[in-house]
Design a protein around this motif. Structure first.
Motif, short mmCIF file in Angstrom:
data_model
loop_
_atom_site.label_atom_id
_atom_site.label_comp_id
_atom_site.label_asym_id
_atom_site.label_seq_id
_atom_site.Cartn_x
_atom_site.Cartn_y
_atom_site.Cartn_z
N HIS A 117 0.84 -1.20 0.00
CA HIS A 117 0.00 0.00 0.00
C HIS A 117 0.88 1.26 0.00
N ILE A 118 1.90 1.24 0.87
CA ILE A 118 2.77 2.42 0.97
C ILE A 118 3.50 2.65 -0.36
N TYR A 119 4.03 1.57 -0.90
CA TYR A 119 4.73 1.65 -2.19
C TYR A 119 3.82 2.25 -3.26
N SER A 120 2.55 1.88 -3.21
CA SER A 120 1.60 2.34 -4.23
C SER A 120 1.40 3.84 -4.21
N ILE A 121 1.60 4.47 -3.05
CA ILE A 121 1.47 5.94 -2.99
C ILE A 121 2.38 6.55 -4.04
N GLY A 122 3.62 6.05 -4.09
CA GLY A 122 4.55 6.56 -5.08
C GLY A 122 4.25 6.06 -6.47
N TYR A 123 3.96 4.76 -6.56
CA TYR A 123 3.82 4.16 -7.88
C TYR A 123 2.62 4.73 -8.62
N ILE A 399 19.48 1.03 -5.37
CA ILE A 399 18.69 0.41 -4.30
C ILE A 399 17.81 -0.69 -4.89
N THR A 400 17.18 -0.36 -6.01
CA THR A 400 16.36 -1.35 -6.67
C THR A 400 17.19 -2.58 -7.01
N PHE A 401 18.40 -2.32 -7.50
CA PHE A 401 19.26 -3.44 -7.90
C PHE A 401 19.59 -4.33 -6.71
N VAL A 402 20.02 -3.72 -5.61
CA VAL A 402 20.45 -4.53 -4.46
C VAL A 402 19.27 -5.31 -3.90
N THR A 403 18.14 -4.64 -3.70
CA THR A 403 16.99 -5.36 -3.12
C THR A 403 16.53 -6.45 -4.08
N PHE A 404 16.53 -6.15 -5.36
CA PHE A 404 16.09 -7.14 -6.35
C PHE A 404 17.04 -8.33 -6.33
N ALA A 405 18.35 -8.03 -6.25
CA ALA A 405 19.33 -9.11 -6.27
C ALA A 405 19.16 -10.02 -5.06
N LEU A 406 18.85 -9.44 -3.91
CA LEU A 406 18.65 -10.27 -2.72
C LEU A 406 17.42 -11.15 -2.89
N GLY A 407 16.37 -10.58 -3.44
CA GLY A 407 15.18 -11.38 -3.71
C GLY A 407 15.49 -12.50 -4.69
N THR A 491 11.18 2.78 -2.31
CA THR A 491 12.35 1.95 -2.01
C THR A 491 12.32 1.38 -0.60
N VAL A 492 11.75 2.12 0.36
CA VAL A 492 11.73 1.62 1.74
C VAL A 492 10.96 0.29 1.84
N PRO A 493 9.76 0.20 1.27
CA PRO A 493 9.11 -1.12 1.29
C PRO A 493 9.96 -2.21 0.64
N MET A 494 10.67 -1.85 -0.44
CA MET A 494 11.51 -2.85 -1.11
C MET A 494 12.62 -3.31 -0.18
#
Lengths: 660, 528
Positions: A117-123, A399-407, A491-494
């Motif tokens: 939900h929080i992410y969607s505010i931005g998206y 940030i997207t890259f690092v979180t994505f890579a961990l996932g 990015t924080v939710p990610m």
């Protein structure tokens, strides 16, 4: 085999303020949805805040409920709310089941739900699609649907009977329908939404028939009575019920043969894909089978069918996932495949119920994170989804890259990350079946691990590494790409999901924490028989296959140049995979076309045939010559005539019976 | 005077007053609305005064009419009749509100239109309230007259044809029913030496009759009711009637008038001829399942919005017939509540479709596209009505469809399984309609054509600015919202909390079950 372990874990009435008011969990997001959808434009300014607040509050309540129940010696509780459909022998109650199984789902739904939900505010802040009333109206509507989804999903997992489950089951189907079709100006969105709902309905009919059968045989549809008396059912009835429930699970969870709607569902905004079509709703099938575990445990045939569906689906998902270039579709097929693992696990019976749930939870973290990451990439890339137009993005969105890579690492089962524990446990349990089943299911699961590593590595390499293929390209609207990192609200939710992707598996596994917690609801985890492979070998095998898959991906797309245009001269296997292994073609040929043809034919028949015959008869009855025209010419005369006829008939009849 | 007689007389008086009123059209409309609201209040009072645990028939009254034949003008209600009367009372003000601005054919006034609607209301209330078989027959036929004028006088271009077809069908069905009623009378004379048309007496006497006698009587009634609650293949008058009748009248036809057929099964066929009903149940069940599947496929294949409505109803009547002839309390309660819920859900669907047609001026589905982008509220209303039509849990229709199916399954599993295919098809025809009319880019001759009014541009995007200068097609106005809002409340309210209605219906169904002499396959559990 121990069958009715639930007898050892009796259901007690809910106690305490928190439990007796647990309906608040559902009421909060439901109220949010109602306000957001009814308030009109006045709510545009604060709609998203309210949308997040209700889910966060529900999460808080869920946490309190969870914590308060931790020390409870009787963790399986029932809360009666009101009588919903009472007719004689059928007493359908509306009530909540509060036990470890439903509570972990509550936390998953509201926890991951809050982040999304929080992410969607931005998206959704700059939504271009809906022109009516500006972006804020669209975002408010979006949050309204999202809240509705959370409420329905909570009904699904909290309901204390099969009919309340069905209410939530179709409720999440509605929310999913609304959100897939959210960008209603796109023709494809509406079509995908309809397809999803209809294919789900096919599964729902299975669930409905299972409920009818339960009522016919046991006279009740409430969990407590059904499970307590499950051993009264004959094996044939049990088999029928478990197969029908499986049909329902296949529809909701995108399992073969009802998988074709899920990739199309990616028409919805990406947060929807993350929440509904990855982390929560599509796992409802796993929940259903785990919830109905007392029935499945009694039916070996039912269990076998579940494992077969799971094993087939996990491979089908992997194979198709290898062939797509659309980042969201690859993730969608990955979801199909990972849910295949979960279904396989719960099909293993007491040896796997808890393992399926564990993988469901860890998958909830890393797949939601991967989807949000994909959304972040799209956000920075003008909504481009074609990975052939990506490349070298790690520099632009770190940030997207690092979180994505961990996932990604969690998903492919990199040692000590979440997926390593949860997927490995399933593969181990599958091999633990002994005889041919161990080889077949264990082999499929291990092979799937290798394929997963292949398509996910391919995805990461094509997206984040290699040359920047987008530099000399323009979007469909003729704009240049300007990749950039997403704002903090996204990015924080990610980041938080990435933390879960890393640590959840170890946390759940350490000291058998999750399995032990779930025992009151799912029974003791049965140790596997002497498996077909030694225990120590399995992690080695899995990690080895995954490494092999990753290496293959590097050979294909890491080392070689990726063409922006999709290569057309490909092997038949790739062609088949690109065509979803002909799932849609089969549906069209076997179901859609015949139905269309039948409907068209019947419409013709109805207007020419049935009606023609009737008109002819009417003409005949109306009069010998121009009777019908006279009927039409003046009503009063005709009415007089018919009343006269009626009167004559009446008198004649009276005379005939000799009265008076 | 009982409340029941008031329910019959108030709309009748209203019709006369409205008809005689020599003022403006507006005065006539307001008067009609006032009478219909008064009727609603009385209906609420009647509901409040009804005791579900009380006698079989309540609010009874009786006056001698033709003593020579033992015919009495007697009225009374059981729970099933009561809820139907309540539904008529509820729908009528909404229908009047909807038809407020209806463009009528040349030379017709709203006064005449509303007056006829009120007459129709009085007659349908009376038909549900009759407890004398002969009185029922007479009302069954007489209520065709105002409807004939409503369709034939106020409808579309082929209204005459549709009205005559409607009339012929129902009237002929009625005549055959009359023959059966007379047969019943004759049998009563033979057995008791005393002629009567009293429902309760005939039920007692005929219940003992040999099966062969029952079968003939059953068939006569059945034909009349199968035409009224259109079962395939007796249905073809309905699509023509819905296509040609004004929308307000369509609501009354599919919402109320057709229910006389299913009501007839429950009140007359089953108790009067119990053995024949059971013997011939397979015949009805076959027609019911065919109706579900045939109606659904027809609805899916339609290209006309109004004919679509007719076939949706035909499919739903299949479910009702299944519930009635499966012989279990759950299924029969399901069928009876389906009668109410179908009136609400399909009534709403008809009204919403009417609002769409009022905006686009065309009944062709292909003339619409992407309307949600222009009229989001109307889109939402179509969705709510559609979701109830496809029996989504949480809406009123789910409760009845679920009861019908779960109740039919123990006695008639094969028919039930076949009928569940209708659940899938319902999703197909509802969402396919919604997709074509509401979703996608704004398109279709009706919408784009409307946008090309004077001073407008051809760009469909100008449609999308609500209240903008060029917006020709507006979203729902206050009157339209006022008409639909009560239905939305009922769709959700009766979906979540149906118990008050089920409690009224269930005892009457249990009584019907014992009149037929059948018991439930699934017995109630001892306390758990």
């Amino acid at each position: 085999m121990t069958t009715s372990f639930l007898a050892a874990e009796p259901v007690r009435a809910a106690a305490g303020v928190l439990q007796s008011n647990a309906w608040v969990l559902i009421a909060l997001p439901l109220l949010g949805a109602a306000v957001l959808l009814l308030v009109g434009r006045r709510g545009n300014a604060w709609g998203h805040v309210l949308g997040c607040a209700t889910v966060l509050a529900a999460f808080g309540y869920g946490l309190a409920l969870f914590a308060s129940a931790l020390g409870d010696p009787h963790p399986v509780r029932d809360l009666y709310l009101f009588s919903w459909i009472p007719v004689n022998a059928l007493q359908v109650d509306f009530g909540l089941r509060l036990d470890p199984l439903s509570l972990v789902f509550v936390l998953l739904i509201t926890g991951v739900g809050s982040l999304i939900h929080i992410y969607s505010i931005g998206y959704m802040a700059h939504d271009q699609q809906g022109r009516t009333g500006g972006a804020n109206t669209e975002r408010r509507r979006f949050f309204g649907y999202l809240n509705l989804f959370v409420a329905a999903m909570l009904v699904l997992v909290l309901g204390n009977g099969f009919v309340t489950l069905y209410l939530g089951w179709e409720g999440v189907g509605l929310a999913s329908y609304l959100l897939i079709g959210f960008w209603q100006r796109r023709r494809t969105a509406g079509a995908a939404a309809t397809k999803a709902f209809v294919m789900n309905r096919i599964g729902d009919v299975g669930l409905a028939l299972a409920i009818f059968l339960l009522f016919a045989k046991l006279g009740t549809t409430q969990y407590t009575e059904v499970f307590a008396r499950a051993d009264e059912l004959s094996s044939g009835v049990l088999l029928a019920i478990t197969l029908l429930l499986l049909l329902g699970a296949c529809g909701k969870s995108g399992q073969v043969p009802l998988q074709a709607w899920l990739p199309d569902a990616m028409e919805g905004p990406t947060p929807v894909s993350a929440l509904i079509h990855a982390a929560t709703m599509v796992t409802a099938g796993v929940y259903l089978i785990a919830r109905a575990n007392p029935l499945y445990t009694l039916s070996e045939g039912g269990q076998l069918a579940v494992t077969i569906v799971g094993a087939v689906t996990l491979l089908v998902g992997c194979v198709i996932g290898c062939a797509y270039d659309d980042i969201k579709k690859v993730l969608a097929y990955s979801t199909v495949s990972q849910i295949g693992y979960m279904i396989l696990a719960v099909g293993l019976g007491p040896a796997g119920y808890a393992l399926g749930i564990m993988h469901l939870l860890t998958h909830g973290f890393f797949k939601a994170g991967l989807f949000l990451g994909a959304g972040s990439v799209m956000h920075g890339m003008n909504d481009e989804v074609d990975m052939r137009r990506y490349g070298g993005l790690y520099r632009y969105m770190p940030i997207t890259f690092v979180t994505f890579a961990l996932g990604y690492l969690a998903l492919i089962g990199f040692p000590f990350l979440s997926g390593y524990y949860s997927k490995d446990a399933i593969i181990e349990a599958a091999f633990g079946q002994g005889s041919w089943q161990g080889w077949v299911f264990g082999g499929a699961a291990a092979l799937g691990a290798g394929l997963t590593a292949f398509y996910m590595t391919r995805l990461v390499l094509m997206t984040f590494f290699g040359p920047r293929r987008w530099e000399n390209l323009t979007t469909a609207d003729g704009e240049k790409y300007h990749p950039h990192e997403s704002p903090a609200v996204m990015t924080v939710p990610m980041i938080l999901l990435a933390v879960g992707s890393v640590g959840a598996g170890a946390f759940f596994t350490f000291g058998e924490r999750l399995v032990g917690y779930l025992t009151p609801a799912l029974g003791e985890l049965e140790e596997g028989h002497a498996g077909v492979l030694p225990h120590v070998l399995i992690p080695v095998l899995t990690v080895g296959l995954s490494a092999l898959g990753a290496l293959a991906a590097w050979l294909f797309v890491g080392r070689r140049r990726v063409e922006v245009a999709r290569p057309q001269r490909v092997s038949p296997v790739v062609r088949a995979a690109r065509a979803d292994l002909y799932g849609n073609a089969i549906n069209r040929a076997l179901v859609v076309r015949p139905t269309d043809g039948l409907a068209r034919g019947l419409v013709t028949v109805d207007s020419r045939g049935v009606d023609g015959a009737v008109d002819g008869l009417a003409g005949f009855l109306g009069a010998a010559s121009h009777g019908l025209r006279r009927w039409q010419s003046g009503f009063v005369r005709s009415y007089a005539l018919s009343m006269f006829t009626g009167g004559v008939l009446l008198v004649a009849a009276m005379l005939a019976v000799g009265m008076p | 005077m009982t409340l029941l007689l008031a329910l019959i007389l108030v709309p009748l008086v209203g019709a006369v007053v409205v008809g005689l009123l020599r003022g403006t059209d507006r005065a006539a409309k307001l008067t009609a609305l006032a009478f219909s609201l008064a009727e609603l209040v009385i209906a609420a009072a009647a509901w409040g005064g009804y005791d579900p645990a009380g006698p079989r028939m309540q609010l009874t009254s009786s006056v001698e009419w033709i003593p020579a034949f033992g015919i009495e003008l007697s009225f009374g209600v059981d729970g099933i009749a009561l809820v139907m009367i309540a539904v008529i009372a509820l729908l009528m003000p909404l229908v009047l509100g909807f038809s407020w601005g209806e463009r009528l054919p040349r030379g017709r006034t709203h006064g005449g239109f509303f007056s006829l609607l009120l007459v129709e209301q009085a007659l349908t209330v009376a038909v549900f309230a009759a407890t004398d078989v002969f009185v029922f027959y007479v009302l069954f036929e007489i209520m065709l007259i105002p409807m004939y004028f409503l369709i034939g006088g106020y409808g579309g271009p082929r209204r005459r044809y549709a009205a005559v077809k409607f009339f012929l069908y129902s009237f002929l069905g009625g005549l055959i029913m009359l023959a059966s009623a007379l047969g019943a009378y004759a049998y009563a004379v033979e057995v008791t030496g005393q002629g009567t048309f009293d429902w309760a007496t005939l039920t007692r006497v005929l219940g003992q009759a040999p099966t062969s006698v029952q079968v003939w009587i059953f068939l006569g009634f059945f034909l009349a009711f199968a035409i009224k609650a259109p079962l395939v293949p007796f249905h073809t008058w309905l699509p023509d009637a819905t296509e040609q009748a004004p929308i307000g009248v369509v609501v009354i036809v599919v919402g109320v008038l057709d229910k006389v057929g299913t009501f007839g099964f429950l009140r007359y066929s089953l108790p009067l001829t119990p053995e024949a009903s059971q013997l011939l149940a397979p015949l009805v069940l076959v027609l019911a399942v065919i109706g579900v599947l045939y109606g659904s496929l027809q609805a899916y294949g339609q290209t006309d919005l109004k004919r679509f409505l007719a076939y949706v109803s035909i499919a739903h009547f299949g479910f009702m017939a299944l519930g009635i002839f499966a012989f279990s309390t759950q299924a029969m309660v399901g069928a009876a509540s389906y009668m109410v819920n179908h009136s609400i859900a399909t009534g709403m669907l008809v009204l919403v479709v009417g609002l769409i047609i009022a905006r686009g001026g065309s009944t062709r589905i292909a003339d619409y596209g992407g309307m949600s982008g222009v009229t989001p509220l109307l889109g939402g209303m179509l969705l709510v009505a559609g979701l109830s039509t496809l029996s989504l849990p949480g809406t009123n229709s789910f409760v009845s469809e679920f009861l019908v199916l779960i109740g039919s399954f123990p006695t008639r599993p094969v028919y039930t399984i076949l009928a569940t295919v209708g659940m899938i098809l319902a999703a197909v025809y509802v969402l396919w309609l919604y997709q074509r009319v509401m979703q996608g880019p704004v398109s279709g001759d009706a919408l784009v054509g409307a946008a090309k009014g004077p001073g407008a541009t051809a760009d469909p995007n100008t449609l999308s600015r609500p209240g903008g200068r060029h917006a020709v097609i507006g979203d729902l106005g206050p009157r339209e919202l006022g008409v639909l809002a009560p239905l939305v409340v009922l769709v959700i309210g009766l979906g979540i909390y149906p118990e008050p209605m089920l409690d009224v219906i269930t005892p009457s169904v249990e009584a019907t079950m014992s009149e037929v002499g059948v018991t439930d396959p699934v017995a109630p559990q001892g306390g758990n």
